[in-house]
Each structure stands twice: as structure tokens, then as C-alpha cells.
Design a protein around this motif. Structure first.
Motif, mmCIF file in Angstrom:
data_model
loop_
_atom_site.group_PDB
_atom_site.id
_atom_site.type_symbol
_atom_site.label_atom_id
_atom_site.label_comp_id
_atom_site.label_asym_id
_atom_site.label_seq_id
_atom_site.Cartn_x
_atom_site.Cartn_y
_atom_site.Cartn_z
ATOM 1 N N PHE A 30 0.853 -1.182 0.000
ATOM 2 C CA PHE A 30 0.000 0.000 0.000
ATOM 3 C C PHE A 30 0.889 1.232 0.000
ATOM 4 O O PHE A 30 1.815 1.335 0.817
ATOM 5 C CB PHE A 30 -0.907 0.029 1.242
ATOM 6 N N SER A 31 0.623 2.139 -0.926
ATOM 7 C CA SER A 31 1.307 3.426 -0.920
ATOM 8 C C SER A 31 0.313 4.479 -1.371
ATOM 9 O O SER A 31 -0.601 4.197 -2.155
ATOM 10 C CB SER A 31 2.532 3.409 -1.841
ATOM 11 N N GLN A 32 0.496 5.686 -0.868
ATOM 12 C CA GLN A 32 -0.447 6.760 -1.181
ATOM 13 C C GLN A 32 0.317 8.039 -1.496
ATOM 14 O O GLN A 32 1.268 8.403 -0.791
ATOM 15 C CB GLN A 32 -1.415 6.994 -0.022
ATOM 16 N N THR A 33 -0.101 8.721 -2.523
ATOM 17 C CA THR A 33 0.515 9.984 -2.920
ATOM 18 C C THR A 33 -0.033 11.116 -2.050
ATOM 19 O O THR A 33 -1.097 10.987 -1.431
ATOM 20 C CB THR A 33 0.197 10.308 -4.382
ATOM 21 N N PRO A 34 0.655 12.244 -1.995
ATOM 22 C CA PRO A 34 0.131 13.402 -1.263
ATOM 23 C C PRO A 34 -1.220 13.871 -1.801
ATOM 24 O O PRO A 34 -2.027 14.455 -1.062
ATOM 25 C CB PRO A 34 1.209 14.472 -1.475
ATOM 26 N N GLY A 35 -1.493 13.573 -3.081
ATOM 27 C CA GLY A 35 -2.756 13.995 -3.675
ATOM 28 C C GLY A 35 -3.923 13.085 -3.379
ATOM 29 O O GLY A 35 -5.050 13.359 -3.812
ATOM 30 N N GLY A 36 -3.676 11.989 -2.655
ATOM 31 C CA GLY A 36 -4.775 11.124 -2.242
ATOM 32 C C GLY A 36 -5.053 9.936 -3.128
ATOM 33 O O GLY A 36 -6.099 9.291 -3.006
ATOM 34 N N THR A 37 -4.121 9.596 -4.017
ATOM 35 C CA THR A 37 -4.274 8.419 -4.873
ATOM 36 C C THR A 37 -3.417 7.291 -4.305
ATOM 37 O O THR A 37 -2.277 7.521 -3.896
ATOM 38 C CB THR A 37 -3.839 8.731 -6.322
ATOM 39 N N ALA A 38 -3.959 6.082 -4.301
ATOM 40 C CA ALA A 38 -3.264 4.963 -3.663
ATOM 41 C C ALA A 38 -3.079 3.792 -4.614
ATOM 42 O O ALA A 38 -3.919 3.529 -5.480
ATOM 43 C CB ALA A 38 -4.032 4.498 -2.429
ATOM 44 N N GLU A 39 -1.961 3.113 -4.429
ATOM 45 C CA GLU A 39 -1.727 1.812 -5.059
ATOM 46 C C GLU A 39 -1.951 0.750 -3.998
ATOM 47 O O GLU A 39 -1.374 0.826 -2.899
ATOM 48 C CB GLU A 39 -0.306 1.711 -5.606
ATOM 49 N N ILE A 40 -2.787 -0.226 -4.317
ATOM 50 C CA ILE A 40 -3.176 -1.252 -3.348
ATOM 51 C C ILE A 40 -2.952 -2.629 -3.957
ATOM 52 O O ILE A 40 -3.436 -2.904 -5.059
ATOM 53 C CB ILE A 40 -4.672 -1.124 -2.968
ATOM 54 N N VAL A 41 -2.230 -3.468 -3.259
ATOM 55 C CA VAL A 41 -2.078 -4.860 -3.659
ATOM 56 C C VAL A 41 -2.335 -5.724 -2.436
ATOM 57 O O VAL A 41 -1.550 -5.721 -1.482
ATOM 58 C CB VAL A 41 -0.670 -5.154 -4.224
ATOM 59 N N THR A 42 -3.451 -6.422 -2.435
ATOM 60 C CA THR A 42 -3.741 -7.353 -1.350
ATOM 61 C C THR A 42 -3.396 -8.782 -1.755
ATOM 62 O O THR A 42 -3.228 -9.646 -0.903
ATOM 63 C CB THR A 42 -5.235 -7.312 -0.960
ATOM 64 N N GLY A 43 -3.336 -9.028 -3.070
ATOM 65 C CA GLY A 43 -3.113 -10.380 -3.549
ATOM 66 C C GLY A 43 -4.387 -11.195 -3.610
ATOM 67 O O GLY A 43 -4.374 -12.336 -4.084
ATOM 68 N N ALA A 44 -5.498 -10.644 -3.138
ATOM 69 C CA ALA A 44 -6.774 -11.359 -3.190
ATOM 70 C C ALA A 44 -7.189 -11.567 -4.645
ATOM 71 O O ALA A 44 -6.903 -10.731 -5.504
ATOM 72 C CB ALA A 44 -7.844 -10.560 -2.453
ATOM 73 N N PRO A 45 -7.878 -12.675 -4.939
ATOM 74 C CA PRO A 45 -8.252 -12.976 -6.326
ATOM 75 C C PRO A 45 -9.492 -12.209 -6.780
ATOM 76 O O PRO A 45 -10.327 -12.741 -7.511
ATOM 77 C CB PRO A 45 -8.502 -14.483 -6.282
ATOM 78 N N PHE A 46 -9.602 -10.980 -6.331
ATOM 79 C CA PHE A 46 -10.709 -10.115 -6.725
ATOM 80 C C PHE A 46 -10.116 -8.802 -7.215
ATOM 81 O O PHE A 46 -9.437 -8.102 -6.452
ATOM 82 C CB PHE A 46 -11.658 -9.858 -5.550
ATOM 83 N N PRO A 47 -10.360 -8.421 -8.462
ATOM 84 C CA PRO A 47 -9.757 -7.194 -8.997
ATOM 85 C C PRO A 47 -10.053 -5.957 -8.163
ATOM 86 O O PRO A 47 -9.218 -5.047 -8.083
ATOM 87 C CB PRO A 47 -10.389 -7.087 -10.392
ATOM 88 N N SER A 48 -11.218 -5.911 -7.528
ATOM 89 C CA SER A 48 -11.596 -4.718 -6.766
ATOM 90 C C SER A 48 -10.736 -4.495 -5.537
ATOM 91 O O SER A 48 -10.763 -3.414 -4.945
ATOM 92 C CB SER A 48 -13.063 -4.814 -6.342
#
Length: 254
Positions: A30-48
Motif C-alpha cells: 500500500f502506498s499513497q501519494t500526497p494527492g490522495g491516490t493509492a496503489e493497493i495490492v492485497t493479492g486477493a483474487p478479486f480485482p476490486s
């Protein structure tokens, strides 16, 4: 507080919930930019549950493009989440570039919690590690999908997260519904409301949702939030949830 303000706070809490989920996984990110956009990788088999999420009302196409190019997304199915129906065409272009050519609206609903939510829910109980298989099996049946897809939600690393609680609704010892709540500050996210087909239209989804709200209120939560499916939307409306806004989700083949 206006509905707009409530939605802003709940959106940040939703992102906080995804951060907790990602943090519970060995290869999560998980990482988040100062502008409020995040990259999320849980590895769960659900794209959402993997991808890029922008929770501000004026998201940066450049930030979304930068995070969408992350090599960490190469190994998972993923989506782009943006709040609102009217999406900047530059963001649509980013989604298209990565093969996320389908888009769909996702209702984001909120509800104020009150003392009435503290009422007992006798047929619902909080699960323990010994309930993992039953919980996973019932959830899979409710979503009408293979059981292995739901392994992540029954893992102790997730069920035992701080502020997390999973529930089984049982009738005569038979599991008939599941739910999951995750506290983020004074907000609670409601997830995984699932009722197997044989037990639908009997009020068990309402009971499963009420169990989350009951314990969350006792723990200090004062607002609940969730993303509603078309089938679940009428139930949540009937329980007092309000449609705060639609989000737009870009996915492959949506």
C-alpha cells in the motif's frame, strides 16, 4: 455535517480499510501519494481489492497514470476506483491503456449509527479461528463462487486484524449468512454480506449487517459505510443507509 462531508470521511476510511487488508498479507503493498491516490495490492483474487484508487473529488490523472504503471500490478487482476460518475477523459485513457476498458458504477452508501444499533442480534455470533472453514464455505455459497477464492477472508491474519470482526448467522446450527466489519477510527466498513441462495429473502442479510453495526457502535463507531451490489442496495436502503455517491470502477471486461 452534510452528506458530502460524511462521504469524504467515509471514503478515507474505506481506503484505510484496504490499507489494513494489504498490510495483513505477506506480499501486500500500500502506498499513497500526497494527492490522495493509492496503489493497493492485497493479492486477493478479486480485482476490486487490487489496483489504483483515487479518493479525492478532483483526482490527478498524472498520479493515477504513475501508479497504474507499477510493476506490482502485473501479477494481479486489478481495477481503478474513482469517486463520481463524471470521470476525466484522461483517466479513462489511462484505464484503456492498461486494458481496463469496461466501467461500472458502484454505489457508496453511508449511515449514522445510533443507540438503537446496540440492540442484541441473537442469531449472529462473532467467529473465532475454529469457524474459518464454515465461514469461508458459507461466504462462497453466498457469492456463488468457488471456496478457494475466499480463503483470504477467513485467514486469522485478516479476521484478527485490530478492529476486525467476522460473523456467522446461524439457524438451528446451520450457517445462513456471513458479514465482516472493519473499524477505522469512528467509521466502520461493512463487507462480505453473503447469503446462500437457499436462505435468501428471509431477513438473514439484514441480521448479518446488524451484527456488524451492533459491535461497531459499542466500540465507538458512529458512521457505517459500504459499497452496495444491485441485489443488496434495497436492503441497505431499508436499513437506513443513504446513497452518498456513485464511484466509477474501471476493470478488464467489465
Amino acid at each position: 455535517m452534510t452528506l458530502v462531508d460524511t462521504a469524504d470521511i467515509a471514503a478515507r476510511a474505506w481506503l484505510g480499510a484496504l490499507k489494513l487488508l494489504a498490510g495483513s498479507q505477506r506480499d501486500g503493498w500500500f502506498s499513497q501519494t500526497p494527492g490522495g491516490t493509492a496503489e493497493i495490492v492485497t493479492g486477493a483474487p478479486f480485482p476490486s481489492l487490487n489496483g489504483v484508487a483515487a479518493i479525492t473529488r478532483d483526482p490527478s490523472p498524472d498520479e493515477i497514470a504513475e501508479l497504474a504503471a507499477s510493476p506490482r500490478l502485473n501479477d494481479v487482476a486489478w481495477t481503478i476506483h474513482v469517486r463520481g460518475d463524471d470521470v476525466d477523459q484522461r483517466i479513462v485513457g489511462v484505464a484503456d491503456k492498461h486494458g481496463l476498458t469496461g466501467s461500472m458504477p458502484l454505489p457508496f452508501m453511508v449511515r449514522e449509527l445510533t443507540a438503537a444499533d446496540a440492540a442484541d442480534v441473537p442469531t449472529a455470533r462473532r467467529i473465532t479461528s475454529s469457524d474459518s472453514m464454515s465461514y469461508q464455505r458459507t461466504m462462497a455459497a453466498g457469492f456463488e463462487a468457488p471456496e478457494p477464492l475466499f480463503t483470504i477472508f477467513a485467514e486469522p491474519a485478516v479476521v484478527e486484524l485490530p478492529g476486525a470482526s467476522g460473523y456467522l448467522v446461524e439457524v438451528d446450527g446451520v450457517p445462513v449468512a456471513t458479514s465482516f466489519g472493519l473499524l477505522v477510527g469512528d467509521q466502520v466498513g461493512v463487507f462480505n454480506i453473503a447469503v446462500p441462495p437457499a436462505f435468501r429473502r428471509k431477513g438473514y442479510g439484514r441480521v448479518a449487517t446488524a451484527a456488524v453495526l451492533r459491535d461497531a457502535y459499542a466500540a465507538g463507531a458512529r458512521t457505517a459505510f459500504l459499497h452496495a451490489t444491485p441485489d443488496g442496495f434495497p436492503l441497505y436502503r431499508a436499513m437506513g443507509f443513504e446513497l452518498a455517491e456513485n464511484w466509477t470502477v474501471f476493470a478488464s471486461g467489465a
